[in-house]
Write a protein that holds these residues in place. Structure first.
Motif, short mmCIF file in Angstrom:
data_model
loop_
_atom_site.label_atom_id
_atom_site.label_comp_id
_atom_site.label_asym_id
_atom_site.label_seq_id
_atom_site.Cartn_x
_atom_site.Cartn_y
_atom_site.Cartn_z
N ALA A 129 0.90 -1.15 0.06
CA ALA A 129 -0.14 -0.04 -0.14
C ALA A 129 0.94 1.19 0.17
O ALA A 129 1.90 1.22 0.50
N ALA A 149 0.85 -4.56 2.63
CA ALA A 149 -0.51 -4.71 2.96
C ALA A 149 -1.05 -6.37 2.98
O ALA A 149 -0.49 -7.19 2.28
N SER A 179 -5.72 -6.88 -0.79
CA SER A 179 -6.02 -5.47 -0.61
C SER A 179 -6.55 -4.76 -1.77
O SER A 179 -5.95 -4.74 -2.69
N LYS A 188 -9.89 0.79 -1.30
CA LYS A 188 -10.63 1.16 -0.38
C LYS A 188 -10.44 0.71 1.09
O LYS A 188 -11.02 0.96 2.27
N ASP A 189 -9.39 -0.24 1.11
CA ASP A 189 -9.05 -0.98 2.26
C ASP A 189 -7.86 -0.28 3.06
O ASP A 189 -7.49 -0.46 4.25
N ILE A 190 -7.41 0.71 2.43
CA ILE A 190 -6.27 1.71 2.94
C ILE A 190 -6.91 2.73 3.96
O ILE A 190 -7.55 3.11 3.93
N THR A 191 -5.99 2.60 5.19
CA THR A 191 -6.20 3.47 6.22
C THR A 191 -5.18 4.34 6.71
O THR A 191 -3.92 3.70 6.50
#
Length: 237
Positions: free
Chosen positions: A39, A90, A94, A97-100
């Motif tokens: 990511a 990640a 992944s 949209k799954d990145i925070t």
């Protein structure tokens, strides 16, 4: 090119071609060197000036990803803006949209790679100079245009002198036309004034002739009356 453990980043200097009143962009290529999902997230010191598309995402294993940083034209060629690209492993599968934000938190124990990218403004390629008409083989040598738009083998002073001479001739021609128009107008005004003076002089001559004719007639009448009066007096005496 950056040689981090997770991503290869190219280039490390984001070069924006300087063009006024035009949106400009620069591409950034990310290559995943691992067998894991990676990511990434992009930050900048001046977020109001730049629009990174996308500013976060996932690079699949052994793949390459390209994004663009866009902005408006700068006020000058000097720039102190910078970008920071963060990358972290990640979970497999992944998606963007799954990145925070928590994934890039070093304090939480995540192994985050960081790469700083500089922003550089460069001049856009110049169009080739026009070839003057009437040039033939055997005359002055012509310059060739390179890929970056520069003219090789041609004297820049020759082009500038030619354009300057052409502009000077155009200016002289315009001034000459303006002067001729002004002189023609003054000539017509002078002719009209001359004709008007002639008409007024002719009217004065006619009035003078009438005035002289009237005086002579009155003189004859007066003399006749005096003669009649004198004859009457002589007869009476």
């Amino acid at each position: 090119m950056s040689t981090g453990e997770l991503l290869s980043i190219e280039p490390l200097e984001l070069k924006f071609p300087f063009e006024l009143k035009k949106q400009i962009s620069c591409s950034l290529q990310l290559s995943n060197k691992t067998d894991s999902y990676v990511a990434f997230k992009v930050k900048t010191t001046n977020p109001k000036k730049y629009c990174v598309r996308p500013n976060a995402g996932v690079v699949l294993p052994r793949s390459t990803f390209t994004m663009q940083a866009q902005k408006e034209a700068p006020a000058d060629m000097q720039c102190k803006d910078k970008f920071l690209l963060q990358s972290v492993k990640a979970p497999d599968g992944s998606a963007a949209k799954d990145i925070t934000a928590e994934m890039f938190n070093k304090e939480a124990g995540h192994q985050v790679e960081e790469t700083k990218l500089k922003v550089v403004y460069v001049a856009p390629p110049q169009p080739p100079s026009p070839v003057p008409e009437g040039s033939e083989e055997g005359s002055s040598p012509r310059g060739s245009v390179s890929d970056n738009g520069h003219v090789n083998g041609a004297d820049p002073g020759t082009w500038s002198n030619s354009f300057l001479l052409q502009a000077l001739l155009m200016l002289i021609s315009w001034q000459a036309k303006s002067l001729i128009s002004k002189l023609t107008e003054e000539k017509n005004n002078a002719i009209q004034q001359n004709n008007k003076l002639r008409q007024e002089l002719e009217m004065l001559r006619r009035e003078g002739s009438k005035s002289r004719g009237g005086v002579s007639f009155m003189f004859v009448v007066i003399v006749a009356l005096l003669g009649m009066l004198l004859g009457f007096l002589l007869k009476k005496t």
